[in-house]
Design a protein around this motif. Structure first.
Motif, PDB file in Angstrom:
ATOM      1  N   ARG A 110       0.833  -1.205   0.000  1.00 34.25           N
ATOM      2  CA  ARG A 110       0.000   0.000   0.000  1.00 34.25           C
ATOM      3  C   ARG A 110       0.870   1.257   0.000  1.00 34.25           C
ATOM      4  N   GLN A 111       1.894   1.256   0.799  1.00 31.70           N
ATOM      5  CA  GLN A 111       2.797   2.409   0.835  1.00 31.70           C
ATOM      6  C   GLN A 111       3.492   2.602  -0.510  1.00 31.70           C
ATOM      7  N   GLN A 112       3.927   1.491  -1.105  1.00 29.07           N
ATOM      8  CA  GLN A 112       4.614   1.577  -2.385  1.00 29.07           C
ATOM      9  C   GLN A 112       3.658   2.013  -3.491  1.00 29.07           C
ATOM     10  N   GLY A 113       2.417   1.548  -3.421  1.00 32.47           N
ATOM     11  CA  GLY A 113       1.426   1.979  -4.404  1.00 32.47           C
ATOM     12  C   GLY A 113       1.179   3.472  -4.338  1.00 32.47           C
ATOM     13  N   THR A 115       3.340   5.676  -3.326  1.00 27.93           N
ATOM     14  CA  THR A 115       4.550   6.332  -3.823  1.00 27.93           C
ATOM     15  C   THR A 115       4.643   6.267  -5.341  1.00 27.93           C
ATOM     16  N   ASP A 116       4.387   5.082  -5.897  1.00 29.53           N
ATOM     17  CA  ASP A 116       4.597   4.873  -7.332  1.00 29.53           C
ATOM     18  C   ASP A 116       3.448   5.398  -8.195  1.00 29.53           C
ATOM     19  N   TRP A 117       2.210   5.258  -7.685  1.00 32.28           N
ATOM     20  CA  TRP A 117       1.038   5.543  -8.513  1.00 32.28           C
ATOM     21  C   TRP A 117       0.046   6.504  -7.860  1.00 32.28           C
ATOM     22  N   ASN A 118       0.388   7.022  -6.687  1.00 30.85           N
ATOM     23  CA  ASN A 118      -0.535   7.867  -5.937  1.00 30.85           C
ATOM     24  C   ASN A 118      -1.853   7.140  -5.671  1.00 30.85           C
ATOM     25  N   ASP A 119      -1.758   5.827  -5.444  1.00 27.67           N
ATOM     26  CA  ASP A 119      -2.922   4.968  -5.219  1.00 27.67           C
ATOM     27  C   ASP A 119      -2.494   3.829  -4.303  1.00 27.67           C
ATOM     28  N   LYS A 120      -2.974   3.830  -3.071  1.00 28.16           N
ATOM     29  CA  LYS A 120      -2.580   2.812  -2.104  1.00 28.16           C
ATOM     30  C   LYS A 120      -2.994   1.406  -2.530  1.00 28.16           C
ATOM     31  N   GLN A 121      -4.007   1.294  -3.368  1.00 27.20           N
ATOM     32  CA  GLN A 121      -4.507  -0.023  -3.780  1.00 27.20           C
ATOM     33  C   GLN A 121      -3.889  -0.501  -5.094  1.00 27.20           C
ATOM     34  N   ALA A 122      -2.971   0.248  -5.667  1.00 26.05           N
ATOM     35  CA  ALA A 122      -2.503  -0.031  -7.024  1.00 26.05           C
ATOM     36  C   ALA A 122      -1.952  -1.436  -7.192  1.00 26.05           C
ATOM     37  N   TYR A 123      -1.270  -1.969  -6.173  1.00 21.42           N
ATOM     38  CA  TYR A 123      -0.643  -3.282  -6.283  1.00 21.42           C
ATOM     39  C   TYR A 123      -1.486  -4.404  -5.669  1.00 21.42           C
ATOM     40  N   LEU A 124      -2.660  -4.088  -5.145  1.00 26.56           N
ATOM     41  CA  LEU A 124      -3.487  -5.087  -4.468  1.00 26.56           C
ATOM     42  C   LEU A 124      -4.552  -5.648  -5.406  1.00 26.56           C
ATOM     43  N   ALA A 125      -4.883  -6.922  -5.196  1.00 23.32           N
ATOM     44  CA  ALA A 125      -5.858  -7.591  -6.060  1.00 23.32           C
ATOM     45  C   ALA A 125      -7.265  -7.038  -5.858  1.00 23.32           C
ATOM     46  N   ASP A 126      -7.642  -6.765  -4.624  1.00 18.10           N
ATOM     47  CA  ASP A 126      -8.943  -6.174  -4.293  1.00 18.10           C
ATOM     48  C   ASP A 126     -10.121  -6.825  -5.026  1.00 18.10           C
ATOM     49  N   PRO A 127     -10.315  -8.150  -4.882  1.00 15.77           N
ATOM     50  CA  PRO A 127     -11.438  -8.791  -5.569  1.00 15.77           C
ATOM     51  C   PRO A 127     -12.771  -8.312  -5.013  1.00 15.77           C
ATOM     52  N   LEU A 128     -13.722  -8.144  -5.896  1.00 17.61           N
ATOM     53  CA  LEU A 128     -15.064  -7.710  -5.505  1.00 17.61           C
ATOM     54  C   LEU A 128     -15.791  -8.875  -4.844  1.00 17.61           C
ATOM     55  N   GLY A 129     -16.313  -8.636  -3.660  1.00 15.92           N
ATOM     56  CA  GLY A 129     -17.090  -9.651  -2.954  1.00 15.92           C
ATOM     57  C   GLY A 129     -18.529  -9.218  -2.791  1.00 15.92           C
ATOM     58  N   VAL A 130     -19.382 -10.160  -2.456  1.00 18.60           N
ATOM     59  CA  VAL A 130     -20.781  -9.859  -2.156  1.00 18.60           C
ATOM     60  C   VAL A 130     -21.112 -10.416  -0.777  1.00 18.60           C
ATOM     61  N   GLY A 131     -21.924  -9.691  -0.038  1.00 16.92           N
ATOM     62  CA  GLY A 131     -22.373 -10.148   1.272  1.00 16.92           C
ATOM     63  C   GLY A 131     -23.827  -9.790   1.463  1.00 16.92           C
ATOM     64  N   ALA A 132     -24.570 -10.640   2.142  1.00 14.83           N
ATOM     65  CA  ALA A 132     -26.017 -10.437   2.301  1.00 14.83           C
ATOM     66  C   ALA A 132     -26.379 -10.231   3.761  1.00 14.83           C
ATOM     67  N   THR A 133     -27.171  -9.198   4.010  1.00 10.66           N
ATOM     68  CA  THR A 133     -27.824  -9.043   5.307  1.00 10.66           C
ATOM     69  C   THR A 133     -29.194  -9.710   5.167  1.00 10.66           C
ATOM     70  N   LEU A 134     -29.348 -10.871   5.749  1.00  7.78           N
ATOM     71  CA  LEU A 134     -30.517 -11.713   5.499  1.00  7.78           C
ATOM     72  C   LEU A 134     -31.414 -11.766   6.724  1.00  7.78           C
ATOM     73  N   LEU A 135     -32.636 -11.308   6.556  1.00  9.45           N
ATOM     74  CA  LEU A 135     -33.620 -11.309   7.631  1.00  9.45           C
ATOM     75  C   LEU A 135     -34.647 -12.401   7.366  1.00  9.45           C
ATOM     76  N   THR A 136     -34.830 -13.304   8.337  1.00  7.05           N
ATOM     77  CA  THR A 136     -35.774 -14.403   8.155  1.00  7.05           C
ATOM     78  C   THR A 136     -37.196 -13.944   8.483  1.00  7.05           C
ATOM     79  N   ALA A 137     -38.157 -14.768   8.086  1.00  7.88           N
ATOM     80  CA  ALA A 137     -39.562 -14.437   8.330  1.00  7.88           C
ATOM     81  C   ALA A 137     -39.869 -14.355   9.814  1.00  7.88           C
ATOM     82  N   ASP A 138     -39.080 -15.044  10.653  1.00  9.85           N
ATOM     83  CA  ASP A 138     -39.311 -14.972  12.099  1.00  9.85           C
ATOM     84  C   ASP A 138     -38.340 -13.993  12.767  1.00  9.85           C
ATOM     85  N   ASN A 139     -37.871 -13.019  11.973  1.00  8.77           N
ATOM     86  CA  ASN A 139     -37.106 -11.874  12.483  1.00  8.77           C
ATOM     87  C   ASN A 139     -35.769 -12.243  13.119  1.00  8.77           C
TER      88      ASN A 139
END
Length: 251
Positions: A110-113, A115-139
């Motif tokens: 992150r530090q090198q990113g 410095t090199d690209w003005n982007d802390k995430q430049a060298y990281l894979a950062d895969p997109l994930g999904v997460g669900a807030t799931l509420l059941t019928a019985d709360n």
């Protein structure tokens, strides 16, 4: 008696918050481009390969697969009904994820990113994930305990979730950006989280429910970072997901 103010986990950064009620699939767009891929590591990517080979030796059930990389997300005003969420995505892989975000050198990357690209995430894979807030019928809110065999956070409590899969749209280990029309990626983003609910909750049939995009978070486990796009399923006709011992089911 007033309740104490609940503050956000200081280790989680809210990258973007959608309007109350969330955004439906029709108001989400994807822009996929090589410009949104991570930059190769200084001195090439040999360290990623070395980390991967070491992990596979100790956890032979791990396998590599392509992933979408979240570069950035913005809300855009439109003349139509409501704003649109624009996701700028590249391509990455699970191997790159373990070799960057989850490596012991993630803080340095992150530090090198920066410095090199003005982007802390430049060298990281950062895969997109999904997460669900799931509420059941019985709360009840549904939480799962992660398997002890996963590479990330084994044995910890999590929400149902995972990753939208490029291979669901284009089979093969080396997909190209041109292979993914934006509208199909959006569809995979929404369908993948619903599939994760069925798979991880041991529920073979998911009743009709409304899914909406609510927020994007940067969720670090220092010195490792992982982007997650939250997709909320407000109400589903599901039973409380517990086993006979009353323990959390494993993902």
């Amino acid at each position: 008696m007033s309740l104490p103010l609940q503050t956000m986990d200081p280790e989680v950064s809210l990258l973007l918050q959608c309007p109350p009620g969330g955004l439906p699939q029709e108001q989400v767009r994807v822009e996929l481009s090589p410009a949104y891929d991570r930059h190769p590591l200084p001195g090439e990517d040999k360290t990623i390969t070395a980390i991967w080979e070491s992990r596979v030796q100790t956890q032979p059930w791990l396998f590599n697969a392509p992933k979408f990389r979240l570069h950035s997300a913005t809300l855009e005003s439109t003349d139509s009904a409501g704003p649109q969420l624009l996701l700028r995505l590249g391509l990455t892989s699970y191997k790159d994820f373990l070799g960057t975000n989850w490596s012991s050198s993630a803080s340095w990357l992150r530090q090198q990113g920066a410095t090199d690209w003005n982007d802390k995430q430049a060298y990281l894979a950062d895969p997109l994930g999904v997460g669900a807030t799931l509420l059941t019928a019985d709360n009840f809110l549904v939480f799962l305990r992660r398997s002890l065999q996963v590479a990330e956070a084994p044995g910890l409590v999590d929400v149902p979730g995972g990753h939208p899969e490029p291979q669901a749209l284009c089979p093969g280990d080396s997909p190209q950006h041109k292979d993914f029309p934006g509208e199909l990626v959006v569809r995979e983003l929404f369908s993948s989280v619903l599939q994760e609910i069925c798979d991880e909750g041991s529920n073979s049939r998911l009743p009709a429910c409304k899914a909406g995009t609510y927020a994007a978070e940067l969720n670090p486990q220092p010195p490792k970072w992982n982007f997650k796009l939250g997709v909320l399923v407000p109400s589903c006709n599901l039973i409380t997901l517990e086993d006979e011992a009353g323990e959390l089911p494993q993902m």
